[in-house]
Design an enzyme around this catalytic site. Sequence first.
Site, mmCIF file in Angstrom:
data_model
loop_
_atom_site.group_PDB
_atom_site.id
_atom_site.type_symbol
_atom_site.label_atom_id
_atom_site.label_comp_id
_atom_site.label_asym_id
_atom_site.label_seq_id
_atom_site.Cartn_x
_atom_site.Cartn_y
_atom_site.Cartn_z
ATOM 1 N N CYS A 52 -3.838 -13.746 -3.976
ATOM 2 C CA CYS A 52 -3.674 -14.296 -2.908
ATOM 3 C C CYS A 52 -3.875 -15.631 -2.737
ATOM 4 C CB CYS A 52 -4.331 -13.420 -1.831
ATOM 5 S SG CYS A 52 -6.062 -13.382 -1.815
ATOM 6 N N ASP B 235 -6.941 -6.230 -6.335
ATOM 7 C CA ASP B 235 -6.389 -7.241 -5.276
ATOM 8 C C ASP B 235 -7.767 -8.064 -4.814
ATOM 9 O OD1 ASP B 235 -5.247 -8.067 -3.154
ATOM 10 O OD2 ASP B 235 -5.532 -6.477 -1.948
ATOM 11 N N PHE C 228 -11.410 -4.075 -5.762
ATOM 12 C CA PHE C 228 -11.508 -4.716 -4.620
ATOM 13 C C PHE C 228 -10.945 -4.110 -3.408
ATOM 14 C CE2 PHE C 228 -10.934 -7.530 -8.323
ATOM 15 C CZ PHE C 228 -12.046 -8.207 -8.370
ATOM 16 N N ASP D 279 -15.875 -1.965 -4.496
ATOM 17 C CA ASP D 279 -15.798 -3.143 -3.719
ATOM 18 C C ASP D 279 -17.300 -3.446 -3.642
ATOM 19 O OD1 ASP D 279 -13.656 -4.641 -1.582
ATOM 20 O OD2 ASP D 279 -15.860 -4.975 -1.218
ATOM 21 N N SER D 280 -17.541 -4.972 -3.446
ATOM 22 C CA SER D 280 -19.035 -5.387 -3.496
ATOM 23 C C SER D 280 -19.662 -5.180 -1.998
ATOM 24 C CB SER D 280 -19.074 -6.826 -3.920
ATOM 25 O OG SER D 280 -18.134 -7.503 -3.201
ATOM 26 N N ARG E 281 0.965 -1.179 -0.045
ATOM 27 C CA ARG E 281 0.028 0.160 -0.102
ATOM 28 C C ARG E 281 0.832 1.133 0.114
ATOM 29 N NH1 ARG E 281 -3.946 -3.352 2.986
ATOM 30 N NH2 ARG E 281 -2.966 -3.059 4.896
HETATM 31 N N1 SAH Z 1 -6.917 -4.176 -1.209
HETATM 32 C C1 SAH Z 1 -7.774 -4.420 0.101
HETATM 33 C C2 SAH Z 1 -8.018 -5.888 0.346
HETATM 34 C C3 SAH Z 1 -8.951 -6.296 -0.748
HETATM 35 S S1 SAH Z 1 -9.733 -7.746 -0.049
HETATM 36 C C4 SAH Z 1 -6.832 -3.926 1.308
HETATM 37 O O1 SAH Z 1 -5.652 -3.283 1.081
HETATM 38 O O2 SAH Z 1 -7.383 -3.632 2.452
HETATM 39 C C5 SAH Z 1 -10.948 -8.374 -1.290
HETATM 40 C C6 SAH Z 1 -12.092 -7.387 -1.389
HETATM 41 O O3 SAH Z 1 -12.660 -7.934 -2.631
HETATM 42 C C7 SAH Z 1 -13.181 -7.480 -0.415
HETATM 43 O O4 SAH Z 1 -13.244 -6.406 0.242
HETATM 44 C C8 SAH Z 1 -14.430 -7.982 -0.926
HETATM 45 O O5 SAH Z 1 -15.409 -7.626 -0.326
HETATM 46 C C9 SAH Z 1 -14.187 -7.749 -2.139
HETATM 47 N N2 SAH Z 1 -14.894 -8.392 -3.397
HETATM 48 C C10 SAH Z 1 -15.006 -9.678 -3.685
HETATM 49 N N3 SAH Z 1 -15.664 -10.158 -4.679
HETATM 50 C C11 SAH Z 1 -15.828 -9.103 -5.473
HETATM 51 C C12 SAH Z 1 -16.390 -8.738 -6.531
HETATM 52 N N4 SAH Z 1 -17.038 -9.718 -7.511
HETATM 53 N N5 SAH Z 1 -16.651 -7.211 -6.877
HETATM 54 C C13 SAH Z 1 -16.171 -6.297 -5.946
HETATM 55 N N6 SAH Z 1 -15.491 -6.459 -4.701
HETATM 56 C C14 SAH Z 1 -15.479 -7.833 -4.482
#
Ligand code: SAH
Length: 393
Positions: A337, A297, A225, A247-248, A209
């Site tokens: 991941c 991510d 995400f 994000d979803s 980050r």
């Molecule tokens: N980059 C973030 C962590 C991401 S974790 C950080 O640094 O904190 C992955 C995220 O993807 C989660 O918040 C989850 O809610 C979201 N997610 C999962 N599937 C998704 C989709 N199809 N569309 C949008 N968001 C999604």
Amino acid sequence: MNLSLKPGREKSLLRLHPWVFASAFQTPDVSIASGSTVSLVDANGQFLARASYSPHSQIRARVWTFNDEEVDKEFFRRRIKAALNSRRRLQLDGQGDAQRLIHGESDGIPGLIVDRYADVLVLQSLTAGTEFWKQTFADLLVEETGVQIIYERSDADVRELEGLQPITGSLRGELHTSRFTIQEHGLKFNVDVQHGHKTGFYLDQRENRRRVGELSKDRDMLNCFCYTGGFSIHALANGARSVLSVDSSADALTLLEENLRLNNLPAERHTSMEGDVFQLLRRFRDEARSFDVIVLDPPKFAPTSAHAEKAARAYKDINLLAFKLLRAGGILVTFSCSGGVDATLFQKIVASAALDAGVDAVIIEHLSQGVDHPVSLHFPEGAYLKGLVCVKK
Ligand code: SAH
């Protein structure tokens, strides 16, 4: 109790890999108490290791020690002290007050995760063995860290494979609020340890980050995400021109908005969008939108290699779309991941996404999990986070 392995099945233990599969045992006994300690011997009766037994799991035993020593509270005190000392030597204090203190196999305690968020520890017990010793771990953590509050987040799906139910709640002390404000590289984040993902925050991305923040100055960023906005907050704090966070999860976006305010960041440069990244990227492509920095991510698409093919399609899809939305000279920061997709396969997927998008790009950096998420040389599965920083030509 001594349990014999089939001839030849001692090989991985001799290489110090801590897992023993059910098929390796002469008699995979299901009547042994879940999580109890057993001695593993080879077909000739030679001592190999002392391990926890998990009667319902394909990973039937996980090694505590390869030495012929007692596994008791003092044994675990030594392991926990070693983990805490290694974190001290890393001198992470300048990076903030949240870090991973115990990272399972790589810290010699398979199945145990302990994260520190300021004055609270969050513990995740993932295996029969850690469940067996959980109260001992809690006592030791209080004794060795001085932290009085330990909250349990043993609600990861993998517990099912061990025949364990999800458990959450206070292990020691009481949480008076589920929200904590932590510091990361001088920025503040609200973390919800009760309801957030994993133990509340994706600590493994801390260094990445910061790095992506540096790369985002004066740029238009799309953070896919985004969860609670880790990459977005760092980008805005480093002078990004605009950030669009997707994000979803509505709850995650609520925390993101809090995090913007906590850091006094210019709200007019930021937009939150709740939705499905797969669909939104298509919409942005149809609208001919473009960005200078795109972060992908996603969650774990392939927990094991059995899911690799389906995961590969999903990774390719989002990376292909992202390459299309990227301006010339723009930067794609793309992660996986998934334990089931290794670094080589991930790079191949990203390369084929670029090819199909009709884009040429170079890799300028390889990213991985933070230093408080070490990888034992004998447990390569511990290296789960892979990231590529690609620049579009
Ligand atoms: N980059 C973030 C962590 C991401 S974790 C950080 O640094 O904190 C992955 C995220 O993807 C989660 O918040 C989850 O809610 C979201 N997610 C999962 N599937 C998704 C989709 N199809 N569309 C949008 N968001 C999604």
